[in-house]
Design a protein around this motif. Sequence first.
Motif, PDB file in Angstrom:
ATOM      1  N   ASP A 198       6.541  -5.809 -13.814  1.00 46.18           N
ATOM      2  CA  ASP A 198       5.946  -4.586 -13.677  1.00 46.18           C
ATOM      3  C   ASP A 198       5.837  -3.951 -12.389  1.00 46.18           C
ATOM      4  N   TYR A 199       4.654  -4.414 -11.809  1.00 48.40           N
ATOM      5  CA  TYR A 199       4.294  -3.464 -10.400  1.00 48.40           C
ATOM      6  C   TYR A 199       5.029  -3.892  -9.308  1.00 48.40           C
ATOM      7  N   GLY A 200       5.633  -5.239  -9.377  1.00 44.99           N
ATOM      8  CA  GLY A 200       6.173  -5.983  -8.067  1.00 44.99           C
ATOM      9  C   GLY A 200       7.729  -5.081  -8.027  1.00 44.99           C
ATOM     10  N   ARG A 201       8.476  -5.088  -9.316  1.00 43.15           N
ATOM     11  CA  ARG A 201       9.691  -4.278  -9.183  1.00 43.15           C
ATOM     12  C   ARG A 201       9.377  -2.687  -9.099  1.00 43.15           C
ATOM     13  N   THR A 219       4.737  12.304  -7.999  1.00 43.29           N
ATOM     14  CA  THR A 219       3.668  11.729  -8.878  1.00 43.29           C
ATOM     15  C   THR A 219       4.432  10.344  -8.953  1.00 43.29           C
ATOM     16  N   ALA A 220       3.563   9.321  -9.531  1.00 41.65           N
ATOM     17  CA  ALA A 220       4.267   7.939  -9.787  1.00 41.65           C
ATOM     18  C   ALA A 220       4.504   7.991 -11.278  1.00 41.65           C
ATOM     19  N   ASP A 228      -1.054   0.751 -15.413  1.00 40.79           N
ATOM     20  CA  ASP A 228      -2.477   1.597 -15.008  1.00 40.79           C
ATOM     21  C   ASP A 228      -1.903   2.408 -13.904  1.00 40.79           C
ATOM     22  N   PRO A 229      -2.157   3.739 -14.179  1.00 43.40           N
ATOM     23  CA  PRO A 229      -1.851   5.008 -13.138  1.00 43.40           C
ATOM     24  C   PRO A 229      -2.471   4.773 -11.926  1.00 43.40           C
ATOM     25  N   ALA A 230      -3.603   4.228 -11.706  1.00 45.49           N
ATOM     26  CA  ALA A 230      -4.289   4.152 -10.709  1.00 45.49           C
ATOM     27  C   ALA A 230      -3.550   3.303  -9.785  1.00 45.49           C
ATOM     28  N   SER A 233      -0.388   4.759  -8.483  1.00 45.91           N
ATOM     29  CA  SER A 233      -0.790   5.666  -7.313  1.00 45.91           C
ATOM     30  C   SER A 233      -0.919   5.094  -6.046  1.00 45.91           C
ATOM     31  N   LEU A 234      -1.628   3.749  -6.190  1.00 48.42           N
ATOM     32  CA  LEU A 234      -1.823   3.085  -5.002  1.00 48.42           C
ATOM     33  C   LEU A 234      -0.431   2.648  -4.484  1.00 48.42           C
ATOM     34  N   ILE A 235       0.552   2.134  -5.194  1.00 48.66           N
ATOM     35  CA  ILE A 235       1.943   1.945  -4.876  1.00 48.66           C
ATOM     36  C   ILE A 235       2.645   3.087  -4.207  1.00 48.66           C
TER      37      ILE A 235
END
Length: 244
Positions: A198-201, A219-220, A228-230, A233-235
């Motif tokens: 998920d977030y890593g890739r 936008t992300a 999680d949209p937050a 956005s952090l990424i």
Amino acid sequence: MTKILSIGNSFSQDATRYLQQIAAADGHPLFARNLMIGGCSLERHAGNVRSGSADYEYQEDASSGPACSIQDGLRAEDWDIVTVQQVSHLAGLYETYAPFLGEVLAEVRRLCPRAKIFFHSTWAYEWTSDHPGFANYGCDQEKMADAIAETTARISAEYDLPVIPTGLLIRRLRENAAFDIRKGGRSLCRDGFHLSEDYGRYAAGMLWYTVLTGRLPETAPVLFDGADPALLSLIRETVAGVCE
């Protein structure tokens, strides 16, 4: 449409999983493929240059693809960009690059003379990783990250290669409690060394898109269930900082 070929392994597979989707969501589609052999080192890539062995999978979006040689892959399209990298456990060991990287680069330049070549700098393992290659760095995430950064700087200067700094991005994200497992955050790795699905890739794909096109998405985009949209956005914000 920009065409990108990665000569890599499962780490370039991770990095390109969401690349095309991020590009499409930003309104600038691109074409990305990955020449994949799991755990493939530069030494093996160089051997395949010499032998022409059809040992690679020609992948799209981290999905299995047809078998091909490195030459087949390089001839498959009129590539705009070709990326190269070292296998993860050797990425911070400068002595493992020569003469193999030079041999691979020579073949890329022979078959794709107009392509721009980037060096993909990979990430340190998770603190809890049981990968045997982690011992090369004392099983210490910070030591591994430092070694990769130092070796990347040397390789980039020596071979005049621009860098996709995925390792730096993952390091910066881990500085945030949300992705620091020692503070109860989620891991950016799914098994201690490959990026999480998920977030890593997603983070790697966002960075690749920004570095290779010069565009940071406004936008992300949400590309996987439960995102999680937050955190997305952090990424995006961290990618922007890495690319400043």
